[in-house]
Design an enzyme around this catalytic site. Sequence first.
Site, PDB file in Angstrom:
ATOM      1  N   THR A 109       8.607   0.729  -9.418  1.00 20.88           N
ATOM      2  CA  THR A 109       7.831   0.842  -8.324  1.00 20.88           C
ATOM      3  C   THR A 109       7.797   2.210  -7.662  1.00 20.88           C
ATOM      4  OG1 THR A 109       9.545   0.205  -6.676  1.00 20.88           O
ATOM      5  CG2 THR A 109       8.929  -1.524  -7.783  1.00 20.88           C
ATOM      6  N   CYS A 110       7.382   2.446  -6.446  1.00 21.70           N
ATOM      7  CA  CYS A 110       7.370   3.449  -5.662  1.00 21.70           C
ATOM      8  C   CYS A 110       8.666   4.081  -5.385  1.00 21.70           C
ATOM      9  CB  CYS A 110       6.427   3.568  -4.617  1.00 21.70           C
ATOM     10  SG  CYS A 110       6.801   2.249  -3.172  1.00 21.70           S
ATOM     11  N   GLU A 128      11.789  -5.765   3.035  1.00 19.15           N
ATOM     12  CA  GLU A 128      10.501  -6.207   2.621  1.00 19.15           C
ATOM     13  C   GLU A 128      10.311  -7.245   1.534  1.00 19.15           C
ATOM     14  OE1 GLU A 128       8.669  -4.675  -0.074  1.00 19.15           O
ATOM     15  OE2 GLU A 128      10.219  -3.434  -1.021  1.00 19.15           O
ATOM     16  N   GLY A 129       9.077  -7.626   1.676  1.00 20.91           N
ATOM     17  CA  GLY A 129       8.957  -8.782   0.744  1.00 20.91           C
ATOM     18  C   GLY A 129       7.873  -8.363  -0.583  1.00 20.91           C
ATOM     19  N   GLN A 130       7.428  -7.150  -0.392  1.00 19.09           N
ATOM     20  CA  GLN A 130       6.641  -6.867  -1.594  1.00 19.09           C
ATOM     21  C   GLN A 130       7.265  -6.689  -2.929  1.00 19.09           C
ATOM     22  OE1 GLN A 130       4.822  -3.577   0.191  1.00 19.09           O
ATOM     23  NE2 GLN A 130       3.742  -4.569   1.694  1.00 19.09           N
ATOM     24  N   GLY A 177      -5.188  -2.860  -6.456  1.00 15.78           N
ATOM     25  CA  GLY A 177      -3.780  -3.880  -6.872  1.00 15.78           C
ATOM     26  C   GLY A 177      -3.281  -4.414  -5.755  1.00 15.78           C
ATOM     27  N   SER A 178      -2.081  -5.126  -5.997  1.00 16.65           N
ATOM     28  CA  SER A 178      -1.423  -5.990  -4.776  1.00 16.65           C
ATOM     29  C   SER A 178      -1.113  -5.176  -3.588  1.00 16.65           C
ATOM     30  CB  SER A 178      -0.257  -6.521  -5.299  1.00 16.65           C
ATOM     31  OG  SER A 178       0.312  -5.713  -5.956  1.00 16.65           O
TER      32      SER A 178
END
Length: 513
Positions: free
Chosen positions: A49-50, A114-116, A250-251
Amino acid sequence: MSVLAVGLSHRSSPVELLERVALNGETRANAVAEILGSDPVSEVMVVSTCNRTEIYADVDAYHGGVAAVTELLSWHTGVPLSELSDHLYVHYEDRAVEHLFSVSCGLESMVVGEGQILGQVRDSLKEGQENGSVGRVLNDLGQRALRVGKRAHTETHLDHAGADMVGFGLTVALRDLAAFPGASIPGGAPDSSATPPVGCPMSGATEAETSASADTAPPASTTGPLSATGTSLSTPGPLTGIRVLVLGAGSMSALSANTVARQGAASVIVANRTFERAARLAECLTEAYESVHAEAIPFAEAADVLADVDLVVSCTGAQGLVLTADRIAAANEGRTRPLVLLDLALPRDIDPDARGLDGVGVVDIGDLRQASAHGTGEQARADSLTLARGIVDEEVTEFRSVRRANEVAPTVVALRTQGHSVVQNELARLMGRLPDDLDDRAREEIGRAMRRVADKLLHSPTVRVKELAADPDGEAYENALRRLFDLDDPQTASADERADRTGSPVSAAQEKA
């Protein structure tokens, strides 16, 4: 086999190194294939991820697994192992399980809670299932991690305790935008509870998950911005009048587009390499927010509309820069309004050199890290975080129990097979000595009685060895059972592989709880 986790994140590494180690596209596929092909590794899952790059593997040896993963990670990213070693962390067995569960709950995120990240873990698991790199061990682990993440957010309301990555990023970007001379931005922070419209294919969530989230969310205001499709914003939001360009579909980009629309943006332009995805996202926004003008443009035309927007949100997953400083400077000529670019991608999409341009602000992962370090509200989240960590501990214990019970299953099967064999041999010997006139019914009853005796004798040891399997010395009980009943030795790791699980080719100091 044992679970190994090797990675680096915003907590252990500078953003510049995270960029270089990010595994995306072909590089990711090649790395997974080679790691999977190494002798100690039987399964692989990558969470990139980032904020992190982590490799989870099912390995048959600790040292061999760590060496294979770290060396191939270095090879495929071009970062020397000597440089990686200072920032890598290594987790093994229960610690690896605990780490993935914590990641899925958002406890390891830059914006805690955070939920992502839950959707990103889901995507990683799905990718591994599709390419065949995930087998039974990591599939069970990944599925349990998703369950733990959902449970933590449902039972502790972590989503409401802190902002998500997009909401937090927009808050920082708005702060920078308002700081420019002459800028007039309505007050208020972006609503971190915003999610992409239901049914939007880029939302990254199923209808069931969307419904579950709605069940745990606080009641929406009757005058708030979201009520149904065709929503109009009756009260000014923090982005009222702002024109926004979203790069990617994207998401994460979909969530960004929905958030800015929900917060009152006058227009949202979506640019993506696959135009159809951009068009679908724009259509979703148009259906959900009647007061927001949403449109899609070809990705190649993104730089051409910079002069017409106030805010750019980018998260494309590209390997190189999407907007260079020169293109931003060209678009900025003659502008009288400030331009802020929010870069949520890793590697970065926006050229950091654009920071030096007049009237231009750049907010990237590094800026968000600094802002989160000085954030407030930690005390308000303390209870939720404590509950979430308790859930993680509980689930790790349960996962270990289930897994160890599965691992002792061959011993249980071997013991029952041996008991069955003894009964059958004794029955065969006995039947030859019984009177010839003994009817079949009586013979069957004798056989059933002998089998019942064997089953009852074996019941307690087989049940207890499963129960004791989760204990720290649970393996000793299994070994004792095999020795006592002279069962075949199971296929296990060699003694030297079990002896030292705290050392590492990286560094013992790099193993973190």
